[in-house]
Design an enzyme around this catalytic site. Structure first.
Site, PDB file in Angstrom:
ATOM      1  CD  GLU A 131      31.345  11.555  17.242  1.00  0.00           C
ATOM      2  OE1 GLU A 131      32.180  11.412  18.160  1.00  0.00           O
ATOM      3  OE2 GLU A 131      30.113  11.489  17.433  1.00  0.00           O
ATOM      4  CB  CYS A 200      28.955  13.757  24.620  1.00  0.00           C
ATOM      5  SG  CYS A 200      27.250  13.410  24.203  1.00  0.00           S
ATOM      6  CB  SER A 228      19.895   9.162  15.635  1.00  0.00           C
ATOM      7  OG  SER A 228      20.276   9.553  16.935  1.00  0.00           O
TER       8      SER A 228
END
Length: 319
Positions: A131, A200, A228
């Site tokens: 990301e 988020c 992750s």
């Protein structure tokens, strides 16, 4: 150990977020529309179970576009990609579908706005994470300065302290990010903040759900992949709250039974890219060894959903 009573406290919300659901749906619908194989650049989400499930349906995961044969569609992962990637796809006249999470795309647009306004940008994020690579790649090299922790703020060399803005990776620790933001604002009082929080909703909610149960548990397991970011943050949240033992497990086979010996109250959650079937797999493994009761936390459910790209929106998802 067999027969001992263990209470599993299930965190809520947990598991798949709307961005992950959308990304997986895009791959399944692309397979339905175009037929296999459909190529995916990088892991669509950070979970091997999900990736292998899609491979069984005909998805082929590659590192770069030069591994994709002419004439076959390619999908970009939920983490986002540098602008150079779709530019390369267009130069080859490839059919591509962008599965970037809309909340990651929001950060991209935000960075572009700051750049157009003549601001230098500071990004809070983890070096090397897909990301972060994608966000840095939205603008010319050097336009965005990256910091991982509050301790790095003092060493930042900026063009103009009065012409700065910051953005963040969407899957960071809420509390640690607040510390970095505070350090930035103390050193650069005029730094522009995001219009809306960049971390988020799913990351925030899952961290809060862990906070709600961690201190009442003797141990906490997070179902998720080691690559992750949001899953690893859940482990850290539990540890910082003083939970005696917290660990990341990909599958039931990874449960650290020795470390859990004698613990009768175990928290259980899952990162945003981990399917509920793996949570159930962990519960079943406990039931094979113990008398298990389930306790549910009372955090409200999520009801967020994202629209699909038009190219696959009208296709029925594969069963």
């Amino acid at each position: 150990m067999t027969g001992e009573q263990v209470t599993i406290v299930l965190a809520n919300p947990r598991g798949f977020c709307a961005g992950v659901v959308r990304a997986i749906d895009i791959v399944e619908r692309a397979l339905e529309k175009f037929g296999p194989p459909v190529y995916v650049r990088h892991e669509i989400v950070h979970n091997r179970f999900v990736v292998e499930s899609l491979e069984c349906k005909g998805a082929i995961f590659v590192d770069e576009l030069d591994e994709v044969p002419d004439g076959r569609p390619v999908i970009f992962s939920a983490h986002g990609v540098p602008k150079a990637v779709p530019a390369e796809a267009e130069s080859r006249r490839m059919l591509y579908v962008d599965a970037t999470c809309p909340l990651v795309s929001k950060v991209h647009r935000e960075a572009e706005r700051h750049y157009k306004d003549g601001l230098q940008i500071v990004m809070i994020g983890h070096r090397g994470h897909p990301e972060v690579i994608g966000t840095l790649g939205q603008l010319p090299e050097g336009s965005i300065l990256l910091v991982e922790g509050a301790e790095e703020v003092a060493g930042l060399e900026v063009r103009d302290p009065a012409r700065l803005a910051y953005v963040t990776q969407t899957t960071l620790s809420v509390d640690e990010t607040a510390e970095v933001v505070q350090a930035l604002q103390e050193r650069f009082p005029k730094i522009r903040t995001p219009r809306k929080e960049d971390i988020c909703y799913a990351t925030t909610n899952r961290q809060q759900a862990v906070k709600d149960i961690a201190q009442s548990c003797e141990a906490l397991l997070v179902v998720g992949a080691p690559n992750s970011s949001n899953s690893r943050r859940l482990v850290e949240v539990a540890q910082k709250l003083g939970c005696p033992f917290a660990a990341l497990v990909q599958r039931a086979a990874d449960i650290p039974w020795e470390a859990l010996a004698g613990k009768t109250r175990v928290g259980l959650t899952a990162g945003a890219s981990a399917p509920e079937v793996l949570v159930q797999e962990v519960i079943d493994a406990f039931r094979a060894r113990h008398e298990v009761s389930i306790e549910y936390s009372s955090t409200p459910d999520e009801d967020v959903a994202f629209k699909l790209p038009r190219i696959v929106a009208k296709v029925t998802a594969a069963a």
